[in-house]
Design a protein around this motif. Structure first.
Motif, short mmCIF file in Angstrom:
data_model
loop_
_atom_site.label_atom_id
_atom_site.label_comp_id
_atom_site.label_asym_id
_atom_site.label_seq_id
_atom_site.Cartn_x
_atom_site.Cartn_y
_atom_site.Cartn_z
N THR A 10 0.83 -1.21 0.00
CA THR A 10 0.00 0.00 0.00
C THR A 10 0.86 1.25 0.00
O THR A 10 0.57 2.21 -0.73
CB THR A 10 -0.94 0.01 1.22
OG1 THR A 10 -1.72 -1.19 1.22
CG2 THR A 10 -1.88 1.21 1.17
N ILE A 44 -10.93 -2.95 -6.00
CA ILE A 44 -9.85 -3.30 -5.08
C ILE A 44 -8.72 -2.28 -5.11
O ILE A 44 -8.23 -1.84 -4.07
CB ILE A 44 -9.29 -4.71 -5.39
CG1 ILE A 44 -10.32 -5.78 -5.04
CG2 ILE A 44 -7.98 -4.95 -4.62
CD1 ILE A 44 -9.86 -7.19 -5.31
N GLY A 47 -8.19 0.83 -2.89
CA GLY A 47 -7.78 0.66 -1.50
C GLY A 47 -6.27 0.69 -1.29
O GLY A 47 -5.81 0.63 -0.16
N ASN A 59 -4.01 5.50 8.04
CA ASN A 59 -4.54 4.17 7.76
C ASN A 59 -3.53 3.07 8.05
O ASN A 59 -3.87 2.03 8.63
CB ASN A 59 -5.01 4.08 6.30
CG ASN A 59 -6.41 4.62 6.10
OD1 ASN A 59 -7.21 4.65 7.03
ND2 ASN A 59 -6.71 5.06 4.90
N TYR A 87 -8.97 -9.11 4.14
CA TYR A 87 -8.64 -7.71 3.90
C TYR A 87 -9.08 -7.27 2.50
O TYR A 87 -9.71 -6.22 2.34
CB TYR A 87 -7.14 -7.50 4.07
CG TYR A 87 -6.72 -6.04 3.97
CD1 TYR A 87 -6.80 -5.22 5.08
CD2 TYR A 87 -6.28 -5.50 2.76
CE1 TYR A 87 -6.45 -3.88 5.01
CE2 TYR A 87 -5.93 -4.16 2.68
CZ TYR A 87 -6.01 -3.36 3.80
OH TYR A 87 -5.66 -2.03 3.71
N LEU A 88 -8.78 -8.08 1.49
CA LEU A 88 -9.14 -7.71 0.11
C LEU A 88 -10.66 -7.69 -0.07
O LEU A 88 -11.20 -6.79 -0.72
CB LEU A 88 -8.50 -8.69 -0.87
CG LEU A 88 -6.98 -8.65 -0.96
CD1 LEU A 88 -6.46 -9.74 -1.87
CD2 LEU A 88 -6.49 -7.28 -1.44
N ILE A 91 -12.10 -4.51 1.38
CA ILE A 91 -12.00 -3.35 0.49
C ILE A 91 -13.20 -3.28 -0.43
O ILE A 91 -13.82 -2.23 -0.61
CB ILE A 91 -10.70 -3.41 -0.35
CG1 ILE A 91 -9.46 -3.27 0.55
CG2 ILE A 91 -10.69 -2.30 -1.41
CD1 ILE A 91 -8.14 -3.42 -0.21
N ALA A 113 -7.71 3.09 2.00
CA ALA A 113 -7.91 1.78 2.63
C ALA A 113 -8.81 1.85 3.85
O ALA A 113 -8.95 0.85 4.57
CB ALA A 113 -6.55 1.22 3.03
N ALA A 116 -11.39 -1.09 4.61
CA ALA A 116 -10.76 -2.34 5.04
C ALA A 116 -10.14 -2.20 6.42
O ALA A 116 -10.20 -3.12 7.24
CB ALA A 116 -9.70 -2.77 4.03
N GLY A 172 -17.36 -1.21 6.21
CA GLY A 172 -16.20 -1.98 6.62
C GLY A 172 -16.31 -2.48 8.05
O GLY A 172 -16.00 -3.64 8.35
#
Length: 201
Positions: A10, A44, A47, A59, A87-88, A91, A113, A116, A172
């Motif tokens: 990230t 995706i 994120g 984040n 996690y994915l 997102i 992000a 998530a 989330g």
């Protein structure tokens, strides 16, 4: 290790996008590109980019402190790949209400992000509701922070205040709780017992 890998990717992608507007535009959540050009990967990729260093650091610091516990918890239940999938998927799930609401809005964009990270944070709160977390250097019980976070996000989302995607925060958070409960419903009973037995620390 999965948490640290997510943070590293990230930071790298966000850093590259800071100086590359074309990359930022390709990765950002822009609803018409998804519904029209079928660029579903944006659900995706948004994120992994951020508006600025402050946005990114907030984040990633949150993910660092709470992601390691959530990773350990989920790994015990479904293995190390499970946390990456959690996690994915968080997102995607966190941004879906926003995408559906702005599906035809050519002027709308979203990135970050936060959705998530909210899922990770609330997975932690579900298991350790009375743990102290630091908000602006002040110790606050996780459950109280969670209640404030949900209330504030709901109010801001309804009022349309600010540039922050509060809807993604809410989605989330809900997803983080439901994901853990689906894996282990007994954690719901654990949460209720913890609430009735405050133990700060």
């Amino acid at each position: 290790m999965i948490t640290l890998a997510i943070i590293a990717v990230t930071v790298l992608v966000s850093w590259q996008a800071f100086g590359n507007p074309r990359l930022l535009e390709r990765l950002i959540l822009w609803p018409p590109a998804i519904s029209g050009a079928k660029q579903y990967d944006r659900l995706i990729t948004h994120g992994f980019i951020h508006a600025d260093w402050q946005h990114l650091l907030f984040n990633m610091i949150t993910l660092f402190f709470f992601g390691r516990f959530a990773e350990q918890l989920i790994t015990q239940m479904i293995g190390p790949v499970g946390f990456a999938l959690f996690y994915l998927s968080a997102i995607v799930v966190a941004i879906m209400p926003t995408y559906l609401r702005h599906k035809g809005d050519r002027n709308y964009r979203s990135l970050g992000a936060s959705g998530a990270v909210s899922a990770v944070l609330f997975a932690f709160i579900l298991v350790k509701p009375w743990s102290l977390i630091f908000v602006f250097f002040l110790p606050v019980p996780a459950i109280l922070y969670g209640v404030f976070f949900v209330g504030y996000s709901f109010w801001m989302d309804r009022s349309g205040g600010g540039r922050t995607n509060h809807s993604a925060h809410l989605s989330g958070a809900i997803y983080g709780v439901l994901f853990v409960l689906m894996l282990n419903p007994a954690i719901g009973s654990h949460f209720l017992r913890e609430l009735l037995s405050p133990s700060f620390g």
